[in-house]
Design a protein around this motif. Sequence first.
Motif, short mmCIF file in Angstrom:
data_model
loop_
_atom_site.label_atom_id
_atom_site.label_comp_id
_atom_site.label_asym_id
_atom_site.label_seq_id
_atom_site.Cartn_x
_atom_site.Cartn_y
_atom_site.Cartn_z
N TYR A 189 18.11 37.19 3.51
CA TYR A 189 19.36 37.74 4.03
C TYR A 189 20.56 37.19 3.25
O TYR A 189 21.67 37.65 3.43
CB TYR A 189 19.51 37.32 5.51
N ARG A 190 20.34 36.20 2.36
CA ARG A 190 21.45 35.64 1.56
C ARG A 190 21.33 36.24 0.15
O ARG A 190 21.24 35.53 -0.85
CB ARG A 190 21.29 34.10 1.52
N ILE A 246 13.82 38.15 8.15
CA ILE A 246 12.84 37.23 8.74
C ILE A 246 12.55 36.11 7.74
O ILE A 246 12.17 36.36 6.60
CB ILE A 246 11.51 37.99 9.04
N GLY A 285 14.45 30.30 1.02
CA GLY A 285 14.99 28.95 1.22
C GLY A 285 13.87 27.97 1.51
O GLY A 285 12.74 28.36 1.82
N GLU A 286 14.19 26.68 1.43
CA GLU A 286 13.18 25.65 1.72
C GLU A 286 12.72 25.73 3.17
O GLU A 286 11.59 25.34 3.49
CB GLU A 286 13.69 24.25 1.36
N TYR A 335 19.43 22.54 3.76
CA TYR A 335 19.54 22.83 5.20
C TYR A 335 19.00 24.21 5.53
O TYR A 335 19.28 25.18 4.81
CB TYR A 335 21.00 22.77 5.66
N ALA A 336 18.25 24.28 6.61
CA ALA A 336 17.85 25.57 7.18
C ALA A 336 18.73 25.75 8.42
O ALA A 336 18.54 25.03 9.41
CB ALA A 336 16.38 25.56 7.55
N MET A 337 19.69 26.60 8.37
CA MET A 337 20.78 26.66 9.35
C MET A 337 21.36 25.24 9.45
O MET A 337 21.84 24.73 8.45
CB MET A 337 20.31 27.20 10.69
N HIS A 392 26.39 28.36 7.11
CA HIS A 392 25.15 29.14 7.04
C HIS A 392 25.44 30.64 7.12
O HIS A 392 24.91 31.44 6.36
CB HIS A 392 24.20 28.73 8.18
C1 LIG Z 1 10.89 33.82 11.47
C2 LIG Z 1 12.34 33.44 11.70
N1 LIG Z 1 12.62 32.33 12.41
C3 LIG Z 1 13.91 31.98 12.62
C4 LIG Z 1 14.93 32.75 12.13
C5 LIG Z 1 16.39 32.32 12.33
N2 LIG Z 1 16.90 31.81 11.06
C6 LIG Z 1 17.69 32.58 10.30
S1 LIG Z 1 18.12 31.80 8.89
C7 LIG Z 1 17.27 30.42 9.28
C8 LIG Z 1 17.26 29.23 8.35
C9 LIG Z 1 16.49 29.46 7.10
O1 LIG Z 1 16.78 28.46 6.17
P1 LIG Z 1 16.28 28.53 4.69
O2 LIG Z 1 14.96 29.23 4.63
O3 LIG Z 1 16.31 27.17 4.11
O4 LIG Z 1 17.32 29.49 3.94
P2 LIG Z 1 18.90 29.34 3.77
O5 LIG Z 1 19.52 30.03 4.97
O6 LIG Z 1 19.22 27.91 3.69
O7 LIG Z 1 19.23 30.08 2.53
C10 LIG Z 1 16.65 30.57 10.52
C11 LIG Z 1 15.83 29.53 11.15
C12 LIG Z 1 14.59 33.92 11.41
N3 LIG Z 1 15.51 34.71 10.89
N4 LIG Z 1 13.29 34.23 11.18
#
Ligand SMILES: Cc1ncc(C[n+]2csc(CCOP(=O)(O)OP(=O)(O)O)c2C)c(N)n1
Length: 332
Positions: A69-70, A119, A148-149, A180-182, A247
């Motif tokens: 989504y980014r 997702i 993302g990580e 960071y994840a969120m 985020h």
């Molecule tokens: C399967 C799933 N779980 C939870 C979410 C909610 N969510 C959206 S972004 C995110 C964090 C992901 O972090 P990362 O993969 O590190 O990517 P970044 O946003 O840092 O680029 C979460 C938990 C989701 N979209 N999909």
Amino acid sequence: MSASLPCPRELALRLLHDMLRIRRMEERAAELYGAGKIRGFLHLYIGEEAVAVGALHALAPDDAVIATYREHGHALVQGVPMNAIMAEMYGKREGCSHGRGGSMHLFDARTRFFGGNAIVAGGLPLTVGLALAEHMQGGKRIAACFFGEGAMAEGAFHEALNLAALWQLPVLFCCENNLYAMGTALARSQSQTDLCAKAAAYKVAAQAVDGMDVLAVHQATGAAVEQVRAGQGPYFLEYRTYRFRAHSMFDPELYRDKAEVEQWKARGPIHSYSARLKAEGLLDEAGFLALAAQVEAEVEAAVAYAEAGSLEPLADLCRDVYTSAPGTQVQP
Ligand SMILES: Cc1ncc(C[n+]2csc(CCOP(=O)(O)OP(=O)(O)O)c2C)c(N)n1
């Protein structure tokens, strides 16, 4: 070619140009979000531009690309027109997903940009599928997946790496480790924080790269792509990077110190690379300002295009909506 730059002058400048295009397009998108022109979710890539730009310039134009989504920057560098991206963020019919996807679901089969996935880790199995299809058809195109990580704690990551390695598929796994994840730091959610070790557990070749240095990204990705295209199986790259903004547009950022953000900003990929180009004699201040003006004009044209676009009429709302029962139609 400059003596100490590993790429021709034209490409060296193109890398800067593309980072500026992403940065300015997104800064403008943030303003438009504040003005209520763009709605829904909006995740900015600001700070991470060197990854998409360096990596995608190391791929061939017909390789398949999947992102999260980014993904505004990945779509742009892969060749999706900025007009179509901006119109999509506006939810207009002229957008690359006809206004039905919005910021998180940019998609353009023509440039082989297969989304935009909301997702977390959802893009990984899709990428393995694309690579499997290519492999079975005897083609030479590879499939690259950006994630993302945070995705590495998901089951889909493990299934994707396992199958890609088992079947020796042409997949480039591009992990954008922005720490960071969120709001959750890596060490708070994953027992193994050595990301390359996770990939290596599946016998996938793995390497970590400075994701703030566009040339380092480009070089490392180029070497990995060579191996993948030669049929040596998948490759995992960990790009160490940082997002400068929240985020998404709804995030008070209580999980990190301002000082940490400032430290990373000091290593910002655009200003450090511009300084390098200037030191190499490939760019002067006037050249930089001319490039910035060109980018500004492209962004403003994209905004005008999106403003002038149209919304889907209500009567079309159920078009392309499928039901499980064959022959049945959804009534609007
Ligand atoms: C399967 C799933 N779980 C939870 C979410 C909610 N969510 C959206 S972004 C995110 C964090 C992901 O972090 P990362 O993969 O590190 O990517 P970044 O946003 O840092 O680029 C979460 C938990 C989701 N979209 N999909």
